[in-house]
Design a protein around this motif. Structure first.
Motif, PDB file in Angstrom:
ATOM      1  N   ILE A  69     -79.561  43.972 -38.287  1.00  0.00           N
ATOM      2  CA  ILE A  69     -79.122  43.636 -39.645  1.00  0.00           C
ATOM      3  C   ILE A  69     -77.594  43.568 -39.708  1.00  0.00           C
ATOM      4  CG2 ILE A  69     -79.048  44.440 -42.028  1.00  0.00           C
ATOM      5  CD1 ILE A  69     -81.812  45.630 -41.626  1.00  0.00           C
ATOM      6  N   VAL A  70     -76.950  44.534 -39.077  1.00  0.00           N
ATOM      7  CA  VAL A  70     -75.486  44.556 -39.071  1.00  0.00           C
ATOM      8  C   VAL A  70     -74.928  43.323 -38.366  1.00  0.00           C
ATOM      9  CG1 VAL A  70     -73.455  45.810 -38.247  1.00  0.00           C
ATOM     10  CG2 VAL A  70     -75.394  47.072 -39.202  1.00  0.00           C
ATOM     11  N   VAL A  71     -75.507  42.979 -37.214  1.00  0.00           N
ATOM     12  CA  VAL A  71     -75.031  41.814 -36.459  1.00  0.00           C
ATOM     13  C   VAL A  71     -75.243  40.528 -37.261  1.00  0.00           C
ATOM     14  CG1 VAL A  71     -75.452  40.416 -34.404  1.00  0.00           C
ATOM     15  CG2 VAL A  71     -75.353  42.906 -34.219  1.00  0.00           C
ATOM     16  N   CYS A  72     -76.389  40.419 -37.940  1.00  0.00           N
ATOM     17  CA  CYS A  72     -76.669  39.227 -38.741  1.00  0.00           C
ATOM     18  C   CYS A  72     -75.653  39.059 -39.865  1.00  0.00           C
ATOM     19  CB  CYS A  72     -78.087  39.298 -39.320  1.00  0.00           C
ATOM     20  SG  CYS A  72     -79.401  39.042 -38.107  1.00  0.00           S
ATOM     21  N   ILE A  73     -75.302  40.152 -40.499  1.00  0.00           N
ATOM     22  CA  ILE A  73     -74.392  40.076 -41.641  1.00  0.00           C
ATOM     23  C   ILE A  73     -72.941  39.886 -41.194  1.00  0.00           C
ATOM     24  CG2 ILE A  73     -73.472  41.361 -43.619  1.00  0.00           C
ATOM     25  CD1 ILE A  73     -76.202  42.693 -43.890  1.00  0.00           C
ATOM     26  N   VAL A  74     -72.525  40.662 -40.198  1.00  0.00           N
ATOM     27  CA  VAL A  74     -71.114  40.694 -39.819  1.00  0.00           C
ATOM     28  C   VAL A  74     -70.734  39.538 -38.880  1.00  0.00           C
ATOM     29  CG1 VAL A  74     -69.318  42.073 -38.692  1.00  0.00           C
ATOM     30  CG2 VAL A  74     -71.036  43.183 -40.131  1.00  0.00           C
ATOM     31  N   LEU A 104     -73.321  36.882 -37.237  1.00  0.00           N
ATOM     32  CA  LEU A 104     -74.090  35.634 -37.238  1.00  0.00           C
ATOM     33  C   LEU A 104     -73.915  34.832 -38.526  1.00  0.00           C
ATOM     34  CD1 LEU A 104     -77.397  36.871 -35.566  1.00  0.00           C
ATOM     35  CD2 LEU A 104     -75.423  35.757 -34.508  1.00  0.00           C
ATOM     36  N   ALA A 105     -73.857  35.523 -39.664  1.00  0.00           N
ATOM     37  CA  ALA A 105     -73.692  34.799 -40.930  1.00  0.00           C
ATOM     38  C   ALA A 105     -72.373  34.021 -40.982  1.00  0.00           C
ATOM     39  CB  ALA A 105     -73.805  35.760 -42.108  1.00  0.00           C
ATOM     40  N   PRO A 106     -71.229  34.605 -40.607  1.00  0.00           N
ATOM     41  CA  PRO A 106     -69.991  33.802 -40.574  1.00  0.00           C
ATOM     42  C   PRO A 106     -70.048  32.641 -39.580  1.00  0.00           C
ATOM     43  CG  PRO A 106     -69.461  36.139 -40.613  1.00  0.00           C
ATOM     44  CD  PRO A 106     -70.938  36.035 -40.388  1.00  0.00           C
ATOM     45  N   LEU A 107     -70.714  32.846 -38.428  1.00  0.00           N
ATOM     46  CA  LEU A 107     -70.812  31.761 -37.447  1.00  0.00           C
ATOM     47  C   LEU A 107     -71.628  30.583 -37.969  1.00  0.00           C
ATOM     48  CD1 LEU A 107     -71.367  33.708 -34.092  1.00  0.00           C
ATOM     49  CD2 LEU A 107     -69.283  32.583 -34.884  1.00  0.00           C
ATOM     50  N   SER A 108     -72.563  30.848 -38.867  1.00  0.00           N
ATOM     51  CA  SER A 108     -73.410  29.764 -39.387  1.00  0.00           C
ATOM     52  C   SER A 108     -72.646  28.806 -40.294  1.00  0.00           C
ATOM     53  CB  SER A 108     -74.596  30.360 -40.160  1.00  0.00           C
ATOM     54  OG  SER A 108     -74.135  31.049 -41.325  1.00  0.00           O
ATOM     55  N   ALA A 109     -71.457  29.210 -40.732  1.00  0.00           N
ATOM     56  CA  ALA A 109     -70.667  28.343 -41.619  1.00  0.00           C
ATOM     57  C   ALA A 109     -70.030  27.181 -40.864  1.00  0.00           C
ATOM     58  CB  ALA A 109     -69.591  29.163 -42.328  1.00  0.00           C
ATOM     59  N   PHE A 110     -69.951  27.273 -39.543  1.00  0.00           N
ATOM     60  CA  PHE A 110     -69.313  26.234 -38.730  1.00  0.00           C
ATOM     61  C   PHE A 110     -70.371  25.529 -37.889  1.00  0.00           C
ATOM     62  CE2 PHE A 110     -66.353  29.753 -39.368  1.00  0.00           C
ATOM     63  CZ  PHE A 110     -65.301  29.110 -39.996  1.00  0.00           C
ATOM     64  N   ARG A 111     -70.326  24.208 -37.892  1.00  0.00           N
ATOM     65  CA  ARG A 111     -71.347  23.424 -37.200  1.00  0.00           C
ATOM     66  C   ARG A 111     -71.355  23.709 -35.697  1.00  0.00           C
ATOM     67  NH1 ARG A 111     -74.297  19.036 -38.681  1.00  0.00           N
ATOM     68  NH2 ARG A 111     -73.170  18.951 -40.665  1.00  0.00           N
ATOM     69  N   LYS A 112     -70.192  23.887 -35.101  1.00  0.00           N
ATOM     70  CA  LYS A 112     -70.119  24.078 -33.655  1.00  0.00           C
ATOM     71  C   LYS A 112     -70.729  25.402 -33.215  1.00  0.00           C
ATOM     72  CE  LYS A 112     -66.051  21.149 -32.880  1.00  0.00           C
ATOM     73  NZ  LYS A 112     -64.670  21.088 -32.342  1.00  0.00           N
ATOM     74  N   THR A 113     -70.677  26.408 -34.053  1.00  0.00           N
ATOM     75  CA  THR A 113     -71.211  27.724 -33.690  1.00  0.00           C
ATOM     76  C   THR A 113     -72.537  28.019 -34.389  1.00  0.00           C
ATOM     77  OG1 THR A 113     -69.887  28.735 -35.474  1.00  0.00           O
ATOM     78  CG2 THR A 113     -68.918  28.649 -33.271  1.00  0.00           C
ATOM     79  N   ARG A 114     -73.082  27.030 -35.094  1.00  0.00           N
ATOM     80  CA  ARG A 114     -74.321  27.265 -35.842  1.00  0.00           C
ATOM     81  C   ARG A 114     -75.514  27.485 -34.910  1.00  0.00           C
ATOM     82  NH1 ARG A 114     -74.757  23.212 -40.557  1.00  0.00           N
ATOM     83  NH2 ARG A 114     -72.898  24.402 -41.137  1.00  0.00           N
ATOM     84  N   SER A 154     -83.415  38.005 -33.899  1.00  0.00           N
ATOM     85  CA  SER A 154     -83.471  39.168 -34.785  1.00  0.00           C
ATOM     86  C   SER A 154     -84.791  39.222 -35.545  1.00  0.00           C
ATOM     87  CB  SER A 154     -82.308  39.132 -35.776  1.00  0.00           C
ATOM     88  OG  SER A 154     -81.065  39.188 -35.101  1.00  0.00           O
ATOM     89  N   SER A 155     -85.363  38.056 -35.854  1.00  0.00           N
ATOM     90  CA  SER A 155     -86.630  38.054 -36.579  1.00  0.00           C
ATOM     91  C   SER A 155     -87.725  38.732 -35.773  1.00  0.00           C
ATOM     92  CB  SER A 155     -87.035  36.619 -36.922  1.00  0.00           C
ATOM     93  OG  SER A 155     -87.421  35.895 -35.769  1.00  0.00           O
ATOM     94  N   ARG A 209     -86.298  34.094 -39.700  1.00  0.00           N
ATOM     95  CA  ARG A 209     -86.881  32.999 -38.911  1.00  0.00           C
ATOM     96  C   ARG A 209     -86.715  31.652 -39.619  1.00  0.00           C
ATOM     97  NH1 ARG A 209     -92.310  34.785 -36.271  1.00  0.00           N
ATOM     98  NH2 ARG A 209     -90.799  36.421 -35.756  1.00  0.00           N
ATOM     99  N   MET A 210     -86.963  31.622 -40.912  1.00  0.00           N
ATOM    100  CA  MET A 210     -86.800  30.371 -41.656  1.00  0.00           C
ATOM    101  C   MET A 210     -85.335  29.938 -41.699  1.00  0.00           C
ATOM    102  SD  MET A 210     -89.806  29.462 -42.366  1.00  0.00           S
ATOM    103  CE  MET A 210     -89.424  28.095 -43.453  1.00  0.00           C
ATOM    104  N   LEU A 211     -84.446  30.907 -41.811  1.00  0.00           N
ATOM    105  CA  LEU A 211     -83.019  30.579 -41.797  1.00  0.00           C
ATOM    106  C   LEU A 211     -82.607  29.999 -40.447  1.00  0.00           C
ATOM    107  CD1 LEU A 211     -80.370  30.658 -43.368  1.00  0.00           C
ATOM    108  CD2 LEU A 211     -80.012  32.993 -42.533  1.00  0.00           C
ATOM    109  N   ALA A 212     -83.184  30.535 -39.375  1.00  0.00           N
ATOM    110  CA  ALA A 212     -82.883  30.003 -38.035  1.00  0.00           C
ATOM    111  C   ALA A 212     -83.372  28.567 -37.902  1.00  0.00           C
ATOM    112  CB  ALA A 212     -83.527  30.884 -36.966  1.00  0.00           C
ATOM    113  N   PHE A 213     -84.565  28.262 -38.405  1.00  0.00           N
ATOM    114  CA  PHE A 213     -85.089  26.908 -38.363  1.00  0.00           C
ATOM    115  C   PHE A 213     -84.178  25.953 -39.158  1.00  0.00           C
ATOM    116  CE2 PHE A 213     -89.580  28.724 -37.753  1.00  0.00           C
ATOM    117  CZ  PHE A 213     -89.444  28.643 -36.388  1.00  0.00           C
TER     118      PHE A 213
END
Length: 249
Positions: A145-150, A152-162, A172-173, A239-243
């Protein structure tokens, strides 16, 4: 200007005529090339088709140069859109293959952990399994949960690191799902015994969670119920967010 003579359809000689007048008359006839004509300087009567002054050879049209290929802005936009669709389709296919590989590996790992948990619980009891196995799996879920929030979530904002973020959320799911399954296993066993585990395992193992939810609900164990509901949300939400992120790389 030379005078021209021609023989009409009645075999009568018509003359004298200027050249332009004769050409005009010939153009109105059905077979002008067969009409006999004569002009000063001819040795004999000639067919009009044989006289270059009356029937000049057709001019050979000079071939036009090739039309320059000018690509309009609309065409370029359509080409870019087509390329983007092709790239998106390729990314989607690659994402499906990647998820299938990761999912197969994590599923086998989760099945292994679940089998060990079930075996240890039957050998040493639910309390031992809760203290020695569930503790570490819950700790892994908390770190996830910590890794997802701190991270992975910021990385998802950029297409190259998505892509990295999507793989992280997808992995994580399975951590959340394993923790949820273990909580369901222990809860069902604690309240309804081994028969509830057998019923849940007959439903390909996933039936343990619904059985545990009913067991905790009927026994008013709101803590276990809330933990499992949170686990369901985390598992399927990640899982749905990853898809979604894989489809929007």
């Amino acid at each position: 200007m030379s005078a021209w003579y021609y023989v009409d359809q009645h075999r009568q000689t018509v003359a004298p005529l200027p050249q332009d007048r004769l050409i005009s008359l010939l153009s109105g006839m059905a077979r002008p090339g067969e009409v006999f004509v004569w002009c000063a300087g001819f040795d004999a009567w000639k067919r009009a088709a044989e006289v270059e002054q009356l029937f000049p050879p057709p001019k050979v049209a000079q071939p036009l140069p090739p039309v320059p290929q000018v690509q309009s802005e609309l065409t370029r936009a359509a080409a870019r859109q087509h390329d983007a669709k092709s790239a998106r389709a390729a990314n989607t296919a690659w994402a499906k293959e990647t998820l299938q590989g990761i999912g197969a590996f994590l599923l086998m790992l989760a099945i292994g952990i679940g089998s060990v948990t079930l075996l240890m619980m039957l050998l040493y009891g639910a309390t031992w399994a809760s203290e020695n196995l569930l503790h570490y799996v819950s700790l892994a879920a908390q770190w996830a949960i910590v890794v997802c929030i701190v991270i992975l979530a910021p990385l998802s904002a950029f297409r190259k690191t998505r892509v990295v973020s999507a793989i992280g959320f997808f992995s994580s799911s399975y951590i959340f799902g394993t923790c949820l399954w273990m909580i369901g296993l222990l809860t069902a066993y604690f309240y309804w015994g081994l028969k509830s585990i057998i019923i849940g395992m007959c439903m390909f193992g996933v039936g343990l969670v619904p059985v545990a939810l009913l067991a905790s609900l009927f026994n008013s164990d709101w803590t276990a119920l809330s933990m499992m509901l949170i686990g369901v949300v985390l598992t399927y939400g990640a899982r749905m967010l990853a898809f979604w992120m894989f489809e929007n790389v």
